[in-house]
Design an enzyme around this catalytic site. Structure first.
Site, PDB file in Angstrom:
ATOM      1  N   SER A 127       5.681   4.089  11.851  1.00 50.06           N
ATOM      2  CA  SER A 127       6.685   3.235  11.214  1.00 50.06           C
ATOM      3  C   SER A 127       7.957   3.192  12.048  1.00 50.06           C
ATOM      4  O   SER A 127       8.293   4.170  12.740  1.00 50.06           O
ATOM      5  CB  SER A 127       6.989   3.834   9.839  1.00 50.06           C
ATOM      6  OG  SER A 127       8.142   3.264   9.293  1.00 50.06           O
ATOM      7  N   TYR A 152       9.462  11.285   3.906  1.00 56.51           N
ATOM      8  CA  TYR A 152       8.435  10.315   4.303  1.00 56.51           C
ATOM      9  C   TYR A 152       8.552  10.019   5.806  1.00 56.51           C
ATOM     10  O   TYR A 152       7.567  10.064   6.546  1.00 56.51           O
ATOM     11  CB  TYR A 152       8.577   9.019   3.498  1.00 56.51           C
ATOM     12  CG  TYR A 152       7.790   7.884   4.110  1.00 56.51           C
ATOM     13  CD1 TYR A 152       6.405   7.835   3.999  1.00 56.51           C
ATOM     14  CD2 TYR A 152       8.424   6.884   4.868  1.00 56.51           C
ATOM     15  CE1 TYR A 152       5.669   6.814   4.606  1.00 56.51           C
ATOM     16  CE2 TYR A 152       7.699   5.870   5.471  1.00 56.51           C
ATOM     17  CZ  TYR A 152       6.321   5.842   5.335  1.00 56.51           C
ATOM     18  OH  TYR A 152       5.599   4.837   5.953  1.00 56.51           O
ATOM     19  N   LYS A 156       6.002  10.770   9.403  1.00 59.76           N
ATOM     20  CA  LYS A 156       5.585   9.865  10.486  1.00 59.76           C
ATOM     21  C   LYS A 156       5.957  10.466  11.844  1.00 59.76           C
ATOM     22  O   LYS A 156       5.186  10.399  12.797  1.00 59.76           O
ATOM     23  CB  LYS A 156       6.210   8.475  10.306  1.00 59.76           C
ATOM     24  CG  LYS A 156       5.704   7.733   9.076  1.00 59.76           C
ATOM     25  CD  LYS A 156       4.191   7.503   9.099  1.00 59.76           C
ATOM     26  CE  LYS A 156       3.680   6.834   7.855  1.00 59.76           C
ATOM     27  NZ  LYS A 156       2.226   6.800   7.749  1.00 59.76           N
TER      28      LYS A 156
HETATM   29  P1  NAD Z   1      -0.546   1.501   0.384  1.00 58.23           P
HETATM   30  O1  NAD Z   1       0.001   2.543  -0.524  1.00 58.23           O
HETATM   31  O2  NAD Z   1      -0.829   0.152  -0.166  1.00 58.23           O
HETATM   32  O3  NAD Z   1      -1.884   2.032   1.095  1.00 58.23           O
HETATM   33  C1  NAD Z   1      -2.096   3.390   1.406  1.00 58.23           C
HETATM   34  C2  NAD Z   1      -3.401   3.794   0.770  1.00 58.23           C
HETATM   35  O4  NAD Z   1      -3.684   5.165   1.070  1.00 58.23           O
HETATM   36  C3  NAD Z   1      -3.374   3.664  -0.753  1.00 58.23           C
HETATM   37  O5  NAD Z   1      -4.417   2.808  -1.167  1.00 58.23           O
HETATM   38  C4  NAD Z   1      -3.579   5.091  -1.250  1.00 58.23           C
HETATM   39  O6  NAD Z   1      -4.327   5.114  -2.443  1.00 58.23           O
HETATM   40  C5  NAD Z   1      -4.283   5.749  -0.075  1.00 58.23           C
HETATM   41  N1  NAD Z   1      -4.089   7.208   0.055  1.00 58.23           N
HETATM   42  C6  NAD Z   1      -2.929   7.896   0.034  1.00 58.23           C
HETATM   43  N2  NAD Z   1      -3.171   9.209   0.183  1.00 58.23           N
HETATM   44  C7  NAD Z   1      -4.514   9.353   0.304  1.00 58.23           C
HETATM   45  C8  NAD Z   1      -5.382  10.474   0.458  1.00 58.23           C
HETATM   46  N3  NAD Z   1      -4.900  11.722   0.510  1.00 58.23           N
HETATM   47  N4  NAD Z   1      -6.708  10.260   0.548  1.00 58.23           N
HETATM   48  C9  NAD Z   1      -7.224   8.993   0.482  1.00 58.23           C
HETATM   49  N5  NAD Z   1      -6.461   7.906   0.304  1.00 58.23           N
HETATM   50  C10 NAD Z   1      -5.114   8.089   0.223  1.00 58.23           C
HETATM   51  O7  NAD Z   1       0.445   1.400   1.625  1.00 58.23           O
HETATM   52  P2  NAD Z   1       0.483   0.372   2.832  1.00 58.23           P
HETATM   53  O8  NAD Z   1       1.721  -0.399   2.710  1.00 58.23           O
HETATM   54  O9  NAD Z   1      -0.805  -0.312   2.949  1.00 58.23           O
HETATM   55  O10 NAD Z   1       0.687   1.383   4.036  1.00 58.23           O
HETATM   56  C11 NAD Z   1      -0.379   1.787   4.871  1.00 58.23           C
HETATM   57  C12 NAD Z   1       0.158   2.720   5.926  1.00 58.23           C
HETATM   58  O11 NAD Z   1       1.171   2.064   6.675  1.00 58.23           O
HETATM   59  C13 NAD Z   1       0.797   3.992   5.368  1.00 58.23           C
HETATM   60  O12 NAD Z   1       0.484   5.050   6.243  1.00 58.23           O
HETATM   61  C14 NAD Z   1       2.280   3.686   5.437  1.00 58.23           C
HETATM   62  O13 NAD Z   1       3.043   4.848   5.544  1.00 58.23           O
HETATM   63  C15 NAD Z   1       2.352   2.855   6.696  1.00 58.23           C
HETATM   64  N6  NAD Z   1       3.505   1.964   6.752  1.00 58.23           N
HETATM   65  C16 NAD Z   1       3.727   1.093   5.728  1.00 58.23           C
HETATM   66  C17 NAD Z   1       4.825   0.249   5.773  1.00 58.23           C
HETATM   67  C18 NAD Z   1       5.141  -0.684   4.634  1.00 58.23           C
HETATM   68  O14 NAD Z   1       6.289  -1.090   4.490  1.00 58.23           O
HETATM   69  N7  NAD Z   1       4.167  -1.080   3.826  1.00 58.23           N
HETATM   70  C19 NAD Z   1       5.690   0.284   6.892  1.00 58.23           C
HETATM   71  C20 NAD Z   1       5.420   1.178   7.920  1.00 58.23           C
HETATM   72  C21 NAD Z   1       4.315   2.021   7.845  1.00 58.23           C
HETATM   73  C1  WQD Z   2      14.682  -4.095   3.123  1.00 59.03           C
HETATM   74  C2  WQD Z   2      16.103  -4.519   2.875  1.00 59.03           C
HETATM   75  C3  WQD Z   2      17.331  -3.100   1.367  1.00 59.03           C
HETATM   76  C4  WQD Z   2      15.150  -4.019  -2.276  1.00 59.03           C
HETATM   77  C5  WQD Z   2      11.209   0.657   4.062  1.00 59.03           C
HETATM   78  C6  WQD Z   2      10.995   2.073   4.495  1.00 59.03           C
HETATM   79  C7  WQD Z   2      10.527   2.115   5.921  1.00 59.03           C
HETATM   80  C8  WQD Z   2       9.318   1.222   6.116  1.00 59.03           C
HETATM   81  C9  WQD Z   2       9.553  -0.161   5.621  1.00 59.03           C
HETATM   82  C10 WQD Z   2       7.323   2.495   5.777  1.00 59.03           C
HETATM   83  C11 WQD Z   2      17.072  -3.342   2.848  1.00 59.03           C
HETATM   84  C12 WQD Z   2      17.192  -4.504   0.820  1.00 59.03           C
HETATM   85  C13 WQD Z   2      15.557  -4.012  -0.939  1.00 59.03           C
HETATM   86  C14 WQD Z   2      16.020  -4.575  -3.254  1.00 59.03           C
HETATM   87  C15 WQD Z   2      17.603  -5.100  -1.530  1.00 59.03           C
HETATM   88  N1  WQD Z   2       8.194   1.691   5.372  1.00 59.03           N
HETATM   89  N2  WQD Z   2      16.765  -4.527  -0.590  1.00 59.03           N
HETATM   90  N3  WQD Z   2      17.208  -5.094  -2.830  1.00 59.03           N
HETATM   91  O1  WQD Z   2      14.290  -0.066   3.590  1.00 59.03           O
HETATM   92  O2  WQD Z   2      13.818  -1.544   5.587  1.00 59.03           O
HETATM   93  O3  WQD Z   2      12.175   0.086   4.897  1.00 59.03           O
HETATM   94  O4  WQD Z   2       9.994  -0.095   4.250  1.00 59.03           O
HETATM   95  O5  WQD Z   2       7.275   3.092   6.809  1.00 59.03           O
HETATM   96  O6  WQD Z   2      10.230   3.433   6.195  1.00 59.03           O
HETATM   97  O7  WQD Z   2      12.222   2.773   4.378  1.00 59.03           O
HETATM   98  O8  WQD Z   2      12.543  -1.895   3.467  1.00 59.03           O
HETATM   99  O9  WQD Z   2      11.940  -3.596   1.828  1.00 59.03           O
HETATM  100  O10 WQD Z   2      12.939  -1.414   1.012  1.00 59.03           O
HETATM  101  O11 WQD Z   2      14.362  -3.035   2.220  1.00 59.03           O
HETATM  102  O12 WQD Z   2      18.689  -5.569  -1.211  1.00 59.03           O
HETATM  103  O13 WQD Z   2      15.728  -4.581  -4.463  1.00 59.03           O
HETATM  104  O14 WQD Z   2      16.184  -5.115   1.581  1.00 59.03           O
HETATM  105  O15 WQD Z   2      18.605  -2.581   1.094  1.00 59.03           O
HETATM  106  O16 WQD Z   2      18.251  -3.752   3.456  1.00 59.03           O
HETATM  107  P1  WQD Z   2      13.339  -0.816   4.395  1.00 59.03           P
HETATM  108  P2  WQD Z   2      12.874  -2.470   2.047  1.00 59.03           P
END
Ligand code: NAD
Ligand code: WQD
Length: 341
Positions: A127, A152, A156
């Protein structure tokens, strides 16, 4: 012979879109998820979209013995995409042990199994959060990490280090993908983000407010030194992000990666403010959003967006969707899932 890919966290938001991209690109897929933040209904949507029933294991990857059953039943897994993790930043601050245990134990188990069963490629969901509170954007892969803003984020940072150290003297090659802000949904409107817990991310908060699940949303901070006072992020369509994983596997399977591990940013390289995102939503959907301008959210970075030159050059990755596509597909998905609730 088709290559077989194990997708962990495959019923979740990004994993389910990645499964579609893999199937459309000729891979066989096996899916594992314990359902902690999703449910297997996404597999039904995948079947409707692709016609394929993906083999599914409901297993907690923190349980190594149970997890090994997948490898005993599928002895020919060529690649793993490891999405499984807990991802709620705020919850990780309240329950750090839960996050360290879940995200790191599951990672260690799946790495151990990928070494034992001669998997060739390991792709990790990292991330942009690893960069922490950066002072300048765009950030490239060499931008130094700041302190993680949450447990969190720390999972990562540690996760990336565990992978590179553990695979250093093995035959498993890895790619660490640093996602920026994934958003939007599949263009069919049959699949999108459907988490078990209420979403905190901007785009689902917008669509839930517009559909009436929330009365009003708050823009967290309009006094930042940015062009309109709100925070700036790099929103990437989930289907573009999904395709980056397919390209990573191809890159390793075709022996194009000489080093043991490599890292790529995946964002669209364009920073948009919260108010610009709301404006794009209103223009794309014709909805008027009920929002208020509120205080800053603790821990928020003022502005971060990517330099994705490396992914473009080495993987040949290029985003196809823009912010309008993100808002339109997110809204179509919200309407679809609200109908079926
Ligand atoms: P999500 O929660 O929709 O998907 C993650 C899945 O992993 C879920 O379905 C959950 O049930 C499963 N899971 C969690 N722990 C588990 C375990 N111990 N065993 C088996 N399954 C398990 O999230 P997502 O948005 O699809 O994110 C996927 C990956 O991408 C994650 O690693 C997340 O940290 C990373 N990521 C997400 C974002 C974002 O904003 N969505 C941004 C950067 C990185
Ligand atoms: C985006 C912008 C908020 C909700 C998070 C995780 C990061 C990564 C991506 C996994 C920010 C603003 C949001 C609301 C708002 N995930 N906001 N009102 O914070 O960039 O990142 O998701 O790895 O680790 O921290 O994403 O979508 O929460 O926020 O104004 O109700 O929207 O302040 O500026 P963020 P976000």
């Amino acid at each position: 012979m088709k290559k077989k890919v194990l997708v962990t966290g495959g019923t979740g938001y990004i994993g389910s879109h990645a499964i579609i991209d893999l199937l459309e690109n000729g891979y066989d897929v096996v899916c594992v998820d314990n359902g902690i933040n999703s449910d297997p209904s996404s597999l039904e949507a995948i079947k409707k979209i692709t016609g394929v029933s993906v083999p599914f294991y409901c297993i907690d990857l923190c349980d190594r013995q149970e997890s090994e059953k997948i490898f005993l039943e599928h002895t020919d897994i060529d690649g793993i995409i490891h999405f499984a993790a807990l991802k709620a930043v705020g919850e990780s601050v309240e329950k750090p042990i839960l996050y360290f245990r879940n995200n790191l134990e599951s990672l260690i188990n799946i790495l151990d199994l990928s070494i034992k069963y001669d998997v060739k490629a390991f792709i990790f969901s990292s991330s942009c959060t690893v960069y922490g509170d950066v002072s300048q954007s765009p950030v490239d892969e060499n931008t130094p990490w700041q302190d993680a803003a949450s447990p969190y984020g720390r999972t990562k940072q540690i996760g990336e280090q565990i992978i590179t150290d553990s695979l250093k003297h093995t035959k498993v090659k890895s790619i660490l993908l640093r996602y920026f802000n994934p958003a939007g949904a599949h263009p069919s409107a049959l699949l999108g983000e459907s988490p078990v817990n209420p979403p905190q991310n901007l785009v689902p908060v917008i669509t839930e407010t517009a559909i009436g699940k929330r009365n009003q949303m708050t823009v967290y901070g309009t006094d930042y030194p940015t062009r309109d006072g709100s925070c700036i992020r790099d929103y990437i369509h989930v289907c573009d992000l999904a395709h980056a994983h397919t390209l990573c596997l191809k890159h390793i399977f075709l022996d194009k990666q000489s080093q043991q591990s490599d890292t790529f940013n995946v964002g669209i390289g364009n920073g948009l403010s919260v108010l610009e995102i709301i404006d794009a939503f209103e223009k794309q959907t014709g909805q008027v959003l009920n929002y208020t301008k509120g205080a800053r959210r603790p821990g928020d970075v003022m502005a971060i967006y990517s330099d994705y030159t490396k992914a473009k050059k080495i993987l040949g990755w290029q985003p196809k969707y823009d912010v309008n596509d993100i808002m339109r597909t997110a809204w179509e998905w919200e309407k679809h899932r609200s109908k079926s609730m």
